[in-house]
Write a protein that holds these residues in place. Structure first.
Motif, PDB file in Angstrom:
ATOM      1  N   GLN A 107      17.238   7.164  -0.176  1.00  0.00           N
ATOM      2  CA  GLN A 107      17.333   6.470   0.655  1.00  0.00           C
ATOM      3  C   GLN A 107      18.321   6.386   1.241  1.00  0.00           C
ATOM      4  OE1 GLN A 107      15.212   7.254   3.964  1.00  0.00           O
ATOM      5  NE2 GLN A 107      15.300   9.215   3.097  1.00  0.00           N
ATOM      6  N   TYR A 108      19.400   6.372   0.714  1.00  0.00           N
ATOM      7  CA  TYR A 108      20.855   6.036   0.894  1.00  0.00           C
ATOM      8  C   TYR A 108      20.990   5.965   2.864  1.00  0.00           C
ATOM      9  CZ  TYR A 108      22.041   6.926  -3.980  1.00  0.00           C
ATOM     10  OH  TYR A 108      22.106   7.499  -5.388  1.00  0.00           O
ATOM     11  N   ALA A 109      21.725   4.820   2.576  1.00  0.00           N
ATOM     12  CA  ALA A 109      22.145   4.672   3.884  1.00  0.00           C
ATOM     13  C   ALA A 109      23.919   4.790   4.040  1.00  0.00           C
ATOM     14  CB  ALA A 109      22.695   2.455   4.349  1.00  0.00           C
ATOM     15  N   LEU A 125      23.681   7.479   7.191  1.00  0.00           N
ATOM     16  CA  LEU A 125      22.000   8.558   7.388  1.00  0.00           C
ATOM     17  C   LEU A 125      20.819   7.753   8.213  1.00  0.00           C
ATOM     18  CD1 LEU A 125      21.971   9.570   3.343  1.00  0.00           C
ATOM     19  CD2 LEU A 125      23.262  10.322   5.509  1.00  0.00           C
ATOM     20  N   PRO A 126      20.301   8.636   9.186  1.00  0.00           N
ATOM     21  CA  PRO A 126      19.548   7.899  10.060  1.00  0.00           C
ATOM     22  C   PRO A 126      18.256   7.334   9.018  1.00  0.00           C
ATOM     23  CG  PRO A 126      20.410  10.591  10.405  1.00  0.00           C
ATOM     24  CD  PRO A 126      20.300  10.020   9.076  1.00  0.00           C
ATOM     25  N   TYR A 164      19.347  19.845  12.394  1.00  0.00           N
ATOM     26  CA  TYR A 164      17.697  20.646  11.837  1.00  0.00           C
ATOM     27  C   TYR A 164      16.760  19.468  11.901  1.00  0.00           C
ATOM     28  CZ  TYR A 164      20.303  24.468   9.877  1.00  0.00           C
ATOM     29  OH  TYR A 164      20.879  25.531   9.418  1.00  0.00           O
ATOM     30  N   PRO A 165      15.542  19.430  13.349  1.00  0.00           N
ATOM     31  CA  PRO A 165      15.188  18.844  13.252  1.00  0.00           C
ATOM     32  C   PRO A 165      14.086  18.368  11.933  1.00  0.00           C
ATOM     33  CG  PRO A 165      14.726  20.399  14.728  1.00  0.00           C
ATOM     34  CD  PRO A 165      16.231  21.097  13.385  1.00  0.00           C
ATOM     35  N   VAL A 166      14.127  19.114  10.427  1.00  0.00           N
ATOM     36  CA  VAL A 166      13.689  19.707   9.365  1.00  0.00           C
ATOM     37  C   VAL A 166      13.956  18.704   8.729  1.00  0.00           C
ATOM     38  CG1 VAL A 166      12.146  21.761   9.838  1.00  0.00           C
ATOM     39  CG2 VAL A 166      14.636  21.409   8.153  1.00  0.00           C
ATOM     40  N   ASN A 167      14.973  17.417   8.394  1.00  0.00           N
ATOM     41  CA  ASN A 167      16.330  16.404   7.947  1.00  0.00           C
ATOM     42  C   ASN A 167      15.305  15.374   8.637  1.00  0.00           C
ATOM     43  OD1 ASN A 167      18.672  18.755   7.444  1.00  0.00           O
ATOM     44  ND2 ASN A 167      17.384  18.311   6.443  1.00  0.00           N
ATOM     45  N   LEU A 168      14.117  15.334   9.683  1.00  0.00           N
ATOM     46  CA  LEU A 168      13.913  13.636   9.765  1.00  0.00           C
ATOM     47  C   LEU A 168      12.638  13.602   9.675  1.00  0.00           C
ATOM     48  CD1 LEU A 168      15.205  11.220  11.102  1.00  0.00           C
ATOM     49  CD2 LEU A 168      14.647  12.455  13.586  1.00  0.00           C
ATOM     50  N   GLU A 169      11.865  12.814   9.399  1.00  0.00           N
ATOM     51  CA  GLU A 169      10.718  13.022   8.945  1.00  0.00           C
ATOM     52  C   GLU A 169       9.907  12.414  10.648  1.00  0.00           C
ATOM     53  OE1 GLU A 169       7.460   9.153   7.334  1.00  0.00           O
ATOM     54  OE2 GLU A 169       9.027   9.771   7.309  1.00  0.00           O
ATOM     55  N   GLY A 172      18.914   9.311  15.821  1.00  0.00           N
ATOM     56  CA  GLY A 172      20.434   9.827  15.200  1.00  0.00           C
ATOM     57  C   GLY A 172      20.814  11.014  15.202  1.00  0.00           C
ATOM     58  N   ALA A 173      19.911  12.035  16.050  1.00  0.00           N
ATOM     59  CA  ALA A 173      19.779  13.742  15.231  1.00  0.00           C
ATOM     60  C   ALA A 173      20.918  14.000  17.082  1.00  0.00           C
ATOM     61  CB  ALA A 173      18.291  14.551  15.625  1.00  0.00           C
ATOM     62  N   ASN A 174      21.793  14.736  16.024  1.00  0.00           N
ATOM     63  CA  ASN A 174      22.387  16.172  17.438  1.00  0.00           C
ATOM     64  C   ASN A 174      22.178  16.483  18.425  1.00  0.00           C
ATOM     65  OD1 ASN A 174      25.441  16.092  18.456  1.00  0.00           O
ATOM     66  ND2 ASN A 174      26.218  17.176  17.160  1.00  0.00           N
ATOM     67  N   LYS A 175      23.639  17.637  19.307  1.00  0.00           N
ATOM     68  CA  LYS A 175      22.597  18.249  19.935  1.00  0.00           C
ATOM     69  C   LYS A 175      23.248  18.923  20.326  1.00  0.00           C
ATOM     70  CE  LYS A 175      18.657  19.512  20.382  1.00  0.00           C
ATOM     71  NZ  LYS A 175      17.516  20.107  20.305  1.00  0.00           N
TER      72      LYS A 175
END
Length: 410
Positions: free
Chosen positions: A206-208, A223-224, A352-357, A371-374
């Motif tokens: 879980q690197y920052a 990283l979020p 990709y939403p799959v990249n966030l819990e 922090g996800a981009n659209k």
């Protein structure tokens, strides 16, 4: 049956059983160029043998596409057939999977008015937003593969005959996709497990931040919280494993849309909208591209970055070792599916939403808050080389090696 025919059969079966992992009673959508019809017919045969209920083919033709851009009125590029978008949505909602046989001509739209290309891309992006969301969230199974075409062979092997170049490209595709293994399907399962080991390590860390350093590149990416690395096979919403990209050598995650700073230099050409962009740099401040250069395709890069506000932010970072089957081939494919899997890469646009819990169950607003981009676009570009070092920065500020000299450091 010749040895070549046997390999083509194995490749088609791999696409059906490992790529989309078609289940009995399921519909398969195939996107393909008319030139690839012989292979499409073989894939359809393998799909029906695997129990497909129906195979629906979406054909396209480069010659017709070029003719339209040259001859149609401007208003033709500001609309997309809604009946087509709705039909794709309905098939996705009913559980279809989709296989794209991606074989782009990198010079297809060379010389075409960039505004026409931009308008067409935006119209398609808006009309297909809901359909594409099924893929971005793994609610439907999807996969991308490639086969040789006249244009791709001529671009990759300009100094040999079409026949010899086609043979060379098929052999490269077979080797890179593990078709030469005794059991290609088993070989892919083993490969996926190897990638999953890298994913598990990075998810535990879980690197920052991630720091990239190479000639022309000095980039820091935040990283979020609760980001997830993915790689190898994905798992669809109905619990079935599939491979979105064939080949794949990457593990990837989501950057924080406002946490990218520094400059990055491309290391391979990018084929975008039927044009090449090459030897380009992007300068980021607080997540946004604030300056850019390109020796080739500056106007095309400008077109990409001006698609919408999110096109100037990153939606993906991906780690790919320099030592890999595609990189070892020494070929530039002018095909993002292959070139991105030979090199560390980043993607402008949609995350990709799959990249966030729990990301696949979040609303667009919730994703953006985290922090996800659209964006209407998601465009990968290559930055890796044998000279690239990558470090992870822990939450307490410790710096740890992830890549050294282009390859994994753990």
């Amino acid at each position: 049956m010749t040895q070549f025919q046997e390999k083509v059969e194995k490749y088609a079966e791999l696409a059906v059983r490992v790529g989309v992992n078609l289940q009995e009673g399921q519909t398969l959508i195939i996107n393909a160029q008319i030139e690839t019809a012989p292979f499409v017919r073989l894939v359809a045969k393998k799909a029906y043998e695997a129990g497909a209920k129906n195979v629906h083919v979406e054909w396209n033709d480069d010659e017709l596409t070029r003719t339209k851009y040259e001859s149609a009125p401007d208003e033709a590029f500001t609309e997309y057939p809604l009946w087509k978008a709705k039909g794709l949505e309905e098939m996705a909602e009913s559980g279809a999977c989709v296989l794209s046989i991606y074989a782009p001509n990198p010079d297809l739209l060379k010389g075409i008015d960039s505004q026409r290309i931009s308008n067409a891309n935006k119209a398609a992006g808006l009309a297909l937003k809901k359909y594409r969301s099924y893929m971005m969230t793994d609610k439907m199974r999807w996969s991308i593969i490639t086969v040789p075409t006249t244009a791709s062979v001529a671009k990759i092997f300009p100094d040999v005959s079409l026949e010899e170049g086609t043979e060379k490209l098929w052999e490269a595709i077979f080797h890179i996709n593990r078709i030469n293994a005794e059991d290609p399907i088993a070989a892919w399962h083993t490969h996926n497990e190897t990638l999953k080991q890298k994913v598990a390590y990075l998810n535990e860390k879980q690197y920052a931040k991630i720091v990239y350093e190479a000639p022309g590149t000095n980039l820091t990416v935040e990283l979020p919280e609760n980001h997830l690395w993915q790689g190898g096979g994905s798992v669809s919403a109905d619990g079935v494993v599939f491979n979105p990209n064939m080949p794949t050598e990457e593990v990837y995650t989501m950057p924080h849309r406002n946490g990218v700073n520094g400059v990055v230099q491309s290391t391979k050409p990018l084929n975008y909208a039927g044009n090449l962009i090459d030897n380009f740099t992007l300068t980021f401040e607080n997540g946004k591209v604030v300056d850019y250069t390109a020796e080739v395709g500056y106007d095309t890069l400008k077109l990409l970055l001006e698609t919408d506000e999110g096109a100037r932010h990153l939606g993906e970072i991906a780690l790919v070792p320099h030592k890999s089957p595609i990189s070892d081939s020494g070929l530039i494919f002018y095909n993002t599916l292959y070139d991105e899997n030979a090199s560390n890469h980043l993607a402008l646009g949609e995350a990709y939403p799959v990249n966030l819990e729990n990301g696949t169950s979040m609303t667009e607003e919730e994703l953006q808050e985290r922090g996800a981009n659209k964006s209407l676009v998601h465009e990968d570009f290559m930055i890796g080389s044998a000279e690239m070092n990558i470090d992870g920065i822990t939450k307490d500020g410790k710096r740890e090696p992830i890549f050294r000299n282009g390859n994994w450091a753990f």
